[in-house]
Design an enzyme around this catalytic site. Structure first.
Site, mmCIF file in Angstrom:
data_model
loop_
_atom_site.group_PDB
_atom_site.id
_atom_site.type_symbol
_atom_site.label_atom_id
_atom_site.label_comp_id
_atom_site.label_asym_id
_atom_site.label_seq_id
_atom_site.Cartn_x
_atom_site.Cartn_y
_atom_site.Cartn_z
ATOM 1 N N MET A 159 -2.585 -7.601 6.627
ATOM 2 C CA MET A 159 -3.219 -8.608 6.165
ATOM 3 C C MET A 159 -2.758 -9.078 4.734
ATOM 4 S SD MET A 159 -6.706 -6.064 6.447
ATOM 5 C CE MET A 159 -6.773 -5.085 8.082
ATOM 6 N N SER A 160 -1.505 -9.333 4.633
ATOM 7 C CA SER A 160 -0.967 -9.901 3.507
ATOM 8 C C SER A 160 0.466 -10.512 3.774
ATOM 9 C CB SER A 160 -0.849 -8.596 2.541
ATOM 10 O OG SER A 160 0.304 -7.685 3.079
ATOM 11 N N HIS B 187 -7.716 3.252 6.688
ATOM 12 C CA HIS B 187 -6.911 3.245 5.441
ATOM 13 C C HIS B 187 -5.936 4.473 4.920
ATOM 14 C CE1 HIS B 187 -4.858 0.820 2.203
ATOM 15 N NE2 HIS B 187 -5.390 1.396 1.384
ATOM 16 N N SER C 285 0.977 -1.153 0.032
ATOM 17 C CA SER C 285 -0.072 -0.234 -0.051
ATOM 18 C C SER C 285 0.810 1.203 0.014
ATOM 19 C CB SER C 285 -0.918 0.068 1.274
ATOM 20 O OG SER C 285 -1.814 -1.025 0.871
ATOM 21 N N HIS D 242 -2.923 0.550 -4.717
ATOM 22 C CA HIS D 242 -2.617 -0.578 -5.441
ATOM 23 C C HIS D 242 -2.795 -0.129 -6.572
ATOM 24 C CE1 HIS D 242 -1.746 -3.209 -1.897
ATOM 25 N NE2 HIS D 242 -2.504 -2.336 -1.070
ATOM 26 N N HIS E 136 -5.419 -9.275 -2.461
ATOM 27 C CA HIS E 136 -5.577 -9.935 -0.864
ATOM 28 C C HIS E 136 -6.705 -10.936 -0.850
ATOM 29 C CE1 HIS E 136 -3.946 -5.696 -0.967
ATOM 30 N NE2 HIS E 136 -3.412 -5.950 0.312
ATOM 31 N N ALA F 17 2.500 -2.280 4.292
ATOM 32 C CA ALA F 17 1.953 -1.501 5.265
ATOM 33 C C ALA F 17 1.692 -2.391 6.535
ATOM 34 C CB ALA F 17 0.930 -0.452 5.067
ATOM 35 N N TYR G 172 -8.696 -10.983 1.637
ATOM 36 C CA TYR G 172 -10.041 -10.402 2.064
ATOM 37 C C TYR G 172 -10.696 -9.677 0.798
ATOM 38 C CZ TYR G 172 -7.263 -5.956 2.159
ATOM 39 O OH TYR G 172 -6.517 -4.906 1.503
ATOM 40 N N GLU G 173 -10.332 -9.559 -0.320
ATOM 41 C CA GLU G 173 -10.969 -9.146 -1.656
ATOM 42 C C GLU G 173 -12.025 -10.163 -2.126
ATOM 43 O OE1 GLU G 173 -8.526 -6.367 -4.299
ATOM 44 O OE2 GLU G 173 -6.961 -7.358 -3.110
ATOM 45 N N ASN H 18 0.897 2.809 11.218
ATOM 46 C CA ASN H 18 0.078 3.215 12.169
ATOM 47 C C ASN H 18 0.140 2.173 13.502
ATOM 48 O OD1 ASN H 18 -1.490 1.159 10.297
ATOM 49 N ND2 ASN H 18 -2.251 0.670 12.143
#
Length: 268
Positions: free
Chosen positions: A206-207, A242, A26, A56, A78, A108, A80-81, A230
């Protein structure tokens, strides 16, 4: 499938033979824009999934950087997509077929370690897979690896040393840490972050973990770099978004780019 993908890319890029692959997470895709020689949108590549996430761009970029032939993904796909593990790790097998030897995975991530700060860079020394599945589930393809691959050193120690040397040269305080991956897309709860800390995680995201597993399975050398974008939930009282991730990666991208460029000049 793989033959169709590789044949298309070889035709489009006139037989470009990359040695190093970089997956840009990201907000970190500007490196590819700077050096691009051949740009192929994911949507044009047979059997490639397309990226739907802000930050992306969804391009496969071929370039020479520091006299090294490199292929870069401007953004990843991802779990989650809604994509399968096979889809999100498919590019790794394509890289293997193209002749890639080393993969640099970037992302990230949220800080679990309370000594970390947004804007820090962290080299991944190990990971914890909390995504609820494994990308190697299913029939084994002996072309790429064995049924039960060893995972005791997914992140290549020599590459970590090179990253440390590059950071010292650039006067970057490069953190070391364990990355925990969850499926997303919701951010973790305070209780989940507390659990991650107890388990030994320094950062969450998440990746990356599925790609690292498959790259190691394929016999590729793996380096992972997280941009701490963060504080994770519960580390601070600030609500997560995000947009904050993109803002922080934009601030740190020059430092990140310098580190990667120095690394590329030293990878054998």
């Amino acid at each position: 499938m793989l033959n169709d993908t590789v044949d298309y890319l070889n035709t489009f890029t006139d037989g470009f033979k990359p040695e190093i692959a970089i997956i840009l997470g990201s907000g970190l895709g500007d490196l590819a824009d700077t050096y691009a020689e051949h740009v192929v949108p994911y949507s044009k590549i047979p059997y490639f999934a397309t990226s739907t996430i802000k930050g992306h761009k969804g391009n496969l970029v071929f370039a020479h950087i520091k006299d090294r032939p490199v292929v870069m993904m401007q953004g990843r796909n991802h779990f989650y997509e809604g994509y399968s593990m096979e889809q999100i790790t498919y590019p790794i097998k394509v890289f293997k077929r193209l002749g890639v030897k080393t993969v640099i995975l970037t992302n990230a991530a949220g800080a679990v370690n309370k000594s970390f700060r947004p804007g820090d860079l962290m080299v991944i020394t190990d990971h914890i897979n909390m995504m609820g599945t494994n990308p190697l589930i299913g029939p084994n393809d002996v072309e790429f690896g064995v049924r039960f691959p060893d995972m005791s050193e997914i992140y290549n120690k020599e590459l970590v040393k090179l990253a440390d040397a590059a950071a010292r040269l650039l006067k970057i305080n490069l953190r070391h840490g364990v990355y925990l991956a969850s499926s997303g897309p919701s951010y973790e709860t305070p209780a989940e972050i507390n659990m991650a800390r107890i388990l030994g995680a320094d950062a969450v995201g998440m990746s990356t973990v599925p790609e690292a597993i498959v790259a190691n399975y394929c016999g590729l050398n793996v380096l992972g770099i997280s941009c701490i974008s963060n504080y994770a939930t519960g580390v601070s009282t600030k609500k997560l978004s995000h947009d904050e991730v993109i803002t922080t990666t934009n601030i740190v991208k020059d430092k990140f780019t310098e580190l990667v460029l120095t690394l590329l000049g030293n990878i054998k």
